[in-house]
Enzyme design. Structure first.
Site, PDB file in Angstrom:
ATOM      1  CD1 TRP A 117       5.656   4.842   0.310  1.00 55.97           C
ATOM      2  CD2 TRP A 117       6.911   6.570   0.928  1.00 55.97           C
ATOM      3  NE1 TRP A 117       6.412   4.446   1.383  1.00 55.97           N
ATOM      4  CE2 TRP A 117       7.190   5.489   1.784  1.00 55.97           C
ATOM      5  CE3 TRP A 117       7.580   7.791   1.128  1.00 55.97           C
ATOM      6  CZ2 TRP A 117       8.107   5.578   2.819  1.00 55.97           C
ATOM      7  CZ3 TRP A 117       8.495   7.867   2.161  1.00 55.97           C
ATOM      8  CH2 TRP A 117       8.753   6.781   2.994  1.00 55.97           C
TER       9      TRP A 117
ATOM     10  CG  ASN B  59       4.865   1.907  -3.606  1.00 49.52           C
ATOM     11  OD1 ASN B  59       4.196   2.920  -3.444  1.00 49.52           O
ATOM     12  ND2 ASN B  59       5.056   1.022  -2.632  1.00 49.52           N
TER      13      ASN B  59
ATOM     14  N   PRO C 135       0.839  -1.205   0.000  1.00 51.17           N
ATOM     15  CG  PRO C 135      -0.858  -1.601   1.549  1.00 51.17           C
ATOM     16  CD  PRO C 135       0.465  -2.135   1.065  1.00 51.17           C
ATOM     17  CB  CYS C 136       1.634   3.343  -2.630  1.00 52.97           C
ATOM     18  SG  CYS C 136       0.104   3.371  -3.601  1.00 52.97           S
ATOM     19  CD  GLN C 137      -2.951   3.689   1.143  1.00 51.37           C
ATOM     20  OE1 GLN C 137      -1.895   3.101   1.337  1.00 51.37           O
ATOM     21  NE2 GLN C 137      -4.100   3.048   1.034  1.00 51.37           N
TER      22      GLN C 137
END
Length: 366
Positions: free
Chosen positions: A101, A137, A97-99
């Site tokens: 960044w 990502n 999960p990339c929230q």
């Protein structure tokens, strides 16, 4: 591709010996695309049990492992999936999960737990020493590569003999009918070749190629609910938003249609002709869609209005723009949760391009 209207007509590279475990698998976008390429998906690992039904419904032959990667041990995974160390045929995939960044505004408190997931994935790579590693990502993970642990991970991979490709790729170059930039790392210790995703030749796939009545999407009004598995479901609009959209020009129109109307223009947009214009905007027919976010069902959150119809795009339309096939099954308990699963997914067609590149490299090594 034989037809741009069917973005999964490509046949998989058969008889592949590559097998994979997909960490942070969510609803299976990466796993599905890899399967389409010919990769044997052994298992998907995710902490969110809400995506289990969707993953199982679509990723045939794979096990869904509901686990917290911070607590899952290498030995547990080794025994559960019967993995071997130093296996040239093994691919470990980490699409965390990339929230944290992302450039999109998110709650740092909610997303901070995701910032160290790459470091946890590193632990499994070090233990198994697979032939191949893939990390996908948002571009922000590269811009802040020291903080994200990416810089350390790349140096470690190279020290262990991996040839590492890492870059930001535009997924519309790989058959996805959407503009979306994604960071991708592909590490390979089987050959000395730097592997990168295989692009699609020919023109980019556009909204017109996959949406509209000719592609099986009947005209529907705002607020329409589709109770079938096709999920041509769309959010409702209040009277003001419906009026705004009704005067927004078709095929790429924006909020500038009513920017000087004090009643219709949102206060922050009134008489402002510069700045961000995608909010409240319509998609263009003959361009790839904008990035499909988790809020794509709301036309006030981006250029998510249908090119012609007075509504936001439907759940299935968003999924198709992510390059999911029209028969992909989504199991979720609300419109918002389904949209979140779709918007957070790795576009399967892009995953397929990555998988094909790895299989091609592996065959050349034999």
């Amino acid at each position: 591709m034989n037809s741009k209207n069917n973005i999964f007509v490509d046949t998989a590279i058969s008889n592949s010996t590559i097998k994979a475990v997909d960490f942070f698998c969510s609803g299976g976008g990466m796993s599905f695309g890899m399967q389409q390429a010919g990769v044997n998906i052994l298992a998907g690992v995710d902490f969110d049990q809400n995506c289990e039904a969707t993953y199982k419904a679509n990723i045939k032959g794979a096990e869904f492992i509901h686990a917290d990667v911070f607590k899952l041990t290498e030995q547990e995974l080794e025994q559960r999936v019967s993995l071997s160390k130093n296996d040239d045929n093994l691919l470990l995939i980490g699409c965390s999960p990339c929230q944290f960044w992302s450039i999109i505004n998110t709650s740092r408190e909610k997303s901070s737990q995701s910032k160290n997931l790459l470091k946890e994935f590193h632990r499994f790579v070090a233990y198994f020493n697979p032939g191949y590693v893939v990390v996908e990502n948002v571009p922000g993970v590269l811009r802040r590569k020291e903080e994200s642990g990416l810089e350390e991970f790349i140096k470690w991979l190279e020290s262990k003999g991996y040839r590492v490709h890492f870059d930001v790729h535009e997924v519309s170059n790989y058959g996805v009918p959407q503009h979306r930039k994604r960071f991708t790392l592909i590490a390979n210790r089987v050959t000395n070749v730097e592997i990168s995703p295989l692009p699609i030749e020919g023109p980019k796939v556009t909204v017109r190629d996959v949406l509209g009545e000719n592609n099986g999407f009947k005209k529907i009004p705002q607020g329409h609910r589709d109770t079938t598995s096709f999920l041509h479901t769309v959010a409702g609009l209040d009277a003001l938003n419906l009026e705004r959209l009704s005067i927004t020009p078709h095929d790429g129109g924006t909020r500038l249609a009513y920017v000087d109307d004090k009643r219709l223009a949102p206060p922050c947009h009134y008489k402002k002709v510069n700045g961000f214009k995608d909010i409240y905007g319509r998609m263009w027919w003959d361009r790839p869609a904008p990035t499909i976010t988790t809020k794509f069902y709301s036309f006030s959150n981006g250029r998510f209005a249908h090119p012609d119809e007075d509504r936001a795009i439907s759940l299935r339309e968003g999924a198709v723009l992510q390059s999911f096939p029209k028969d992909y099954i989504f199991e979720a308990n609300s419109l918002a949760n389904t949209a979140r699963m779709i918007g957070n997914a790795v576009p399967p067609k892009y995953a397929q391009a990555v998988g094909k590149a790895i299989i091609q490299n592996h065959r050349n090594a034999i």
